[in-house]
Write a protein that holds these residues in place. Structure first.
Motif, PDB file in Angstrom:
ATOM      1  N   LYS A  32      49.362  23.374  40.464  1.00  0.00           N
ATOM      2  CA  LYS A  32      50.904  23.443  40.393  1.00  0.00           C
ATOM      3  C   LYS A  32      51.260  22.007  39.444  1.00  0.00           C
ATOM      4  N   ILE A  33      49.987  21.072  39.342  1.00  0.00           N
ATOM      5  CA  ILE A  33      50.340  19.831  38.590  1.00  0.00           C
ATOM      6  C   ILE A  33      50.457  20.518  37.244  1.00  0.00           C
ATOM      7  N   LYS A  89      34.355  14.057  44.922  1.00  0.00           N
ATOM      8  CA  LYS A  89      35.869  14.079  44.651  1.00  0.00           C
ATOM      9  C   LYS A  89      36.907  13.357  45.632  1.00  0.00           C
ATOM     10  N   ASP A  90      37.850  12.811  45.470  1.00  0.00           N
ATOM     11  CA  ASP A  90      38.827  12.324  46.455  1.00  0.00           C
ATOM     12  C   ASP A  90      39.727  13.299  46.910  1.00  0.00           C
ATOM     13  N   LYS A  91      40.133  13.312  47.986  1.00  0.00           N
ATOM     14  CA  LYS A  91      41.251  14.324  48.480  1.00  0.00           C
ATOM     15  C   LYS A  91      42.288  14.375  47.761  1.00  0.00           C
ATOM     16  N   HIS A  92      42.606  13.605  47.181  1.00  0.00           N
ATOM     17  CA  HIS A  92      44.323  13.432  46.072  1.00  0.00           C
ATOM     18  C   HIS A  92      43.692  13.606  44.619  1.00  0.00           C
ATOM     19  N   ASP A  93      42.705  13.826  44.200  1.00  0.00           N
ATOM     20  CA  ASP A  93      42.268  14.359  42.934  1.00  0.00           C
ATOM     21  C   ASP A  93      42.499  15.619  42.873  1.00  0.00           C
ATOM     22  N   HIS A  94      43.358  15.928  41.730  1.00  0.00           N
ATOM     23  CA  HIS A  94      43.884  17.349  41.595  1.00  0.00           C
ATOM     24  C   HIS A  94      43.551  18.001  40.224  1.00  0.00           C
ATOM     25  N   GLY A 114      53.449  14.193  40.031  1.00  0.00           N
ATOM     26  CA  GLY A 114      53.104  14.500  38.613  1.00  0.00           C
ATOM     27  C   GLY A 114      52.949  15.522  38.204  1.00  0.00           C
ATOM     28  N   ARG A 115      53.408  15.733  36.654  1.00  0.00           N
ATOM     29  CA  ARG A 115      53.101  16.985  36.119  1.00  0.00           C
ATOM     30  C   ARG A 115      52.414  16.773  34.648  1.00  0.00           C
TER      31      ARG A 115
END
Length: 276
Positions: A32-33, A89-94, A114-115
Motif C-alpha cells: 500500500k506504500i 529486516k526492521d519491523k517498520h521496513d516496508h 508515506g507513498r
C-alpha cells in the motif's frame, strides 16, 4: 515533518549512496506504500539504474534509466537507509530496493503514511500531487508579487494560509511558527489584512529561514534522520516551536501555545501583531 529542509537534506545524503546502482530486485513488504500499480512498479523498475535525485517541496524525485521516476513523499515518519541486503529486516521496513552490488535501499515508516508513485520522467508535475502545489521558497517564481497576490485572496488566518501547499510549497508547522515569530505576525492574523510592507518581510523571511534550515541540515524534534542516520541541526535555533511558556527571545514575554485548525501553534502574545 519532514518539511522542505529535511527532504532536501535526505536528497543530498541519499544521492551519493545510491547513484549509479542498478536495481536487481524489489520487495514490497507493505504494497500500500505504492500509490501506483504495485506489480508495474516492480516490473518496470527492476534492472534500472539510479541516475539522479531531484526534489520539489516535500517530494523526492528518484530518477532512473528508461525515463522512469519514483515520486516519494515521506509524510510524517518516512526514512530511507542503505544496508547490506542480508541485514535483518526492521519491523517498520516496508519497501526494499536490492541492488546488484548486494546493498539495499530500505524505506522505513512507523505510521505507513508515506507513498511512492512511479511515473514517466517529466510528467510528475501533471500526474502526481505536485500538480496542486504552489511555488517553492527561494525559487525565481516565488516573487513578492506572487506571494502578495496569494494572500490578498485568502480570507483565512495566516497560519493556515502558509500551511496551504498551493500557496507556498514545502512549509510545515515548525517553519511557519518560526517565520511568523520572526516577522512579528500573530498566527491568527487574517492573510488578506496583513500590510504590504509586512507581506514583503514575511516573503523575505520565508526565503532566508528555509535557506538557513537547509544549511543546518533540517530540524530534528521527533524522529527525523537523514539518509546517513544523522540528525539535523536547526532545532538548536528554534525560537518558538517547542518553547511554550519560555520567555520570548525578543521581549521576554512568556510564549503561548494554541491550536490553529488542530495544529499546535506557539507564538509571542506581545511581539506578534494580530491583523484583523
Amino acid at each position: 515533518m519532514p518539511e522542505m529542509p529535511e527532504v532536501e537534506t535526505v536528497r543530498r545524503t541519499l544521492l551519493p549512496l545510491i547513484k549509479g546502482k542498478t536495481i536487481k530486485e524489489i520487495t514490497l513488504w507493505y504494497p500500500k506504500i505504492i500509490a501506483s500499480d504495485p506489480t508495474e512498479f516492480v516490473q518496470k523498475l527492476t534492472g534500472q539504474e539510479v541516475v539522479a535525485i531531484d526534489r520539489y517541496a516535500k517530494y523526492l524525485l528518484i530518477r532512473l534509466t528508461n525515463d522512469l521516476t519514483v515520486v516519494s513523499h515521506l509524510r510524517m515518519e518516512g526514512k530511507y537507509r542503505l544496508v547490506d541486503v542480508a541485514a535483518p529486516k526492521d519491523k517498520h521496513d516496508h519497501v526494499q530496493f536490492a541492488f546488484t552490488d548486494n546493498t539495499a535501499l530500505r524505506y522505513n515508516d512507523v505510521r505507513k503514511f508515506g507513498r511512492m508513485q512511479l511515473v514517466k520522467t517529466g510528467t510528475e508535475k501533471r500526474t502526481t500531487g505536485i500538480s496542486k502545489l504552489g511555488f517553492e521558497p527561494n525559487s525565481h517564481k516565488f516573487t513578492v508579487a506572487y506571494f502578495a497576490n496569494c494572500l490578498k485572496h485568502k480570507k483565512k488566518n495566516i497560519k493556515n494560509t502558509l500551511l496551504d501547499q498551493s500557496v507556498v510549497a514545502g512549509l510545515g508547522n515548525i517553519y511557519v511558527d518560526e517565520v511568523l515569530w520572526l516577522t512579528r505576525i500573530h498566527p491568527l492574523s487574517m492573510a488578506n489584512k496583513i500590510p504590504p510592507s509586512r507581506v514583503k518581510q514575511l516573503h523575505d523571511n520565508i526565503n532566508s529561514l528555509i535557506k538557513l534550515a537547509i544549511a543546518e541540515r533540517g530540524t530534528t524534534v521527533h524522529t527525523y534522520l537523514d539518509a546517513n542516520g544523522e540528525t539535523g541541526g536547526f532545532q538548536k535555533m528554534l525560537r518558538v516551536y517547542g518553547h511554550k511558556g519560555e520567555p520570548c527571545a525578543r521581549c521576554g514575554t512568556p510564549l503561548e501555545k494554541i491550536k490553529v485548525n488542530g495544529r499546535g501553534t506557539t507564538y509571542c502574545p506581545k511581539c506578534q501583531v494580530n491583523y484583523q
